[in-house]
Design a protein around this motif. Structure first.
Motif, PDB file in Angstrom:
ATOM      1  N   SER A  56       0.832  -1.204   0.000  1.00  0.00           N
ATOM      2  CA  SER A  56       0.000   0.000   0.000  1.00  0.00           C
ATOM      3  C   SER A  56       0.867   1.255   0.000  1.00  0.00           C
ATOM      4  CB  SER A  56      -0.978   0.004   1.174  1.00  0.00           C
ATOM      5  OG  SER A  56      -0.317   0.233   2.409  1.00  0.00           O
ATOM      6  N   TYR A  57       1.988   1.244   0.734  1.00  0.00           N
ATOM      7  CA  TYR A  57       2.900   2.392   0.722  1.00  0.00           C
ATOM      8  C   TYR A  57       3.504   2.593  -0.670  1.00  0.00           C
ATOM      9  CZ  TYR A  57       2.916   2.642   5.863  1.00  0.00           C
ATOM     10  OH  TYR A  57       2.571   2.784   7.180  1.00  0.00           O
ATOM     11  N   ILE A  58       3.894   1.512  -1.320  1.00  0.00           N
ATOM     12  CA  ILE A  58       4.473   1.608  -2.659  1.00  0.00           C
ATOM     13  C   ILE A  58       3.427   2.103  -3.655  1.00  0.00           C
ATOM     14  CG2 ILE A  58       5.467   0.291  -4.584  1.00  0.00           C
ATOM     15  CD1 ILE A  58       6.771  -1.526  -2.404  1.00  0.00           C
ATOM     16  N   ARG A  59       2.231   1.564  -3.580  1.00  0.00           N
ATOM     17  CA  ARG A  59       1.150   1.969  -4.480  1.00  0.00           C
ATOM     18  C   ARG A  59       0.848   3.459  -4.298  1.00  0.00           C
ATOM     19  NH1 ARG A  59      -2.322  -1.451  -2.763  1.00  0.00           N
ATOM     20  NH2 ARG A  59      -1.455  -3.146  -3.964  1.00  0.00           N
ATOM     21  N   GLU A  60       0.733   3.897  -3.057  1.00  0.00           N
ATOM     22  CA  GLU A  60       0.470   5.305  -2.757  1.00  0.00           C
ATOM     23  C   GLU A  60       1.574   6.205  -3.303  1.00  0.00           C
ATOM     24  OE1 GLU A  60       1.116   7.350   1.381  1.00  0.00           O
ATOM     25  OE2 GLU A  60      -0.799   6.299   1.416  1.00  0.00           O
ATOM     26  N   PHE A  61       2.811   5.770  -3.176  1.00  0.00           N
ATOM     27  CA  PHE A  61       3.964   6.534  -3.669  1.00  0.00           C
ATOM     28  C   PHE A  61       3.933   6.644  -5.190  1.00  0.00           C
ATOM     29  CE2 PHE A  61       8.424   6.502  -5.143  1.00  0.00           C
ATOM     30  CZ  PHE A  61       8.854   7.698  -4.599  1.00  0.00           C
ATOM     31  N   ILE A  62       3.655   5.547  -5.861  1.00  0.00           N
ATOM     32  CA  ILE A  62       3.636   5.540  -7.325  1.00  0.00           C
ATOM     33  C   ILE A  62       2.498   6.395  -7.869  1.00  0.00           C
ATOM     34  CG2 ILE A  62       3.196   4.072  -9.353  1.00  0.00           C
ATOM     35  CD1 ILE A  62       4.777   1.863  -7.869  1.00  0.00           C
ATOM     36  N   GLU A  63       1.357   6.314  -7.196  1.00  0.00           N
ATOM     37  CA  GLU A  63       0.196   7.082  -7.664  1.00  0.00           C
ATOM     38  C   GLU A  63       0.335   8.566  -7.378  1.00  0.00           C
ATOM     39  OE1 GLU A  63      -3.064   5.054  -5.790  1.00  0.00           O
ATOM     40  OE2 GLU A  63      -2.996   3.407  -7.242  1.00  0.00           O
ATOM     41  N   GLY A  64       1.261   8.920  -6.490  1.00  0.00           N
ATOM     42  CA  GLY A  64       1.550  10.310  -6.208  1.00  0.00           C
ATOM     43  C   GLY A  64       0.523  10.960  -5.357  1.00  0.00           C
TER      44      GLY A  64
END
Length: 64
Positions: A56-64
């Motif tokens: 979820s942290y990675i997804r949130e980071f990628i989505e900006g």
């Protein structure tokens, strides 16, 4: 002075016995666009212990 010029995400297990949290001190000086996510009960193997949270942290980071 070396500077990382891309957005950077660090996910850190607070109970890591090999990489101490002190290693994060001063990092912002070299990585201006830095996000640090600390996982209080995560160890060195936080990606295996908390895969849903890490993802979820990675997804949130990628989505900006």
């Amino acid at each position: 002075l070396f500077t990382v010029k891309v957005p950077t995400l660090v996910i850190w297990g607070e109970k890591d016995r090999y990489l101490l949290t002190g290693n994060l001190e001063g990092l912002k000086k070299y990585v201006p666009d830095l996000i640090i996510k600390r996982i209080a009960d995560g160890s060195h193997w936080v990606i295996h212990e908390k895969p849903g949270l890490v993802n979820s942290y990675i997804r949130e980071f990628i989505e900006g």
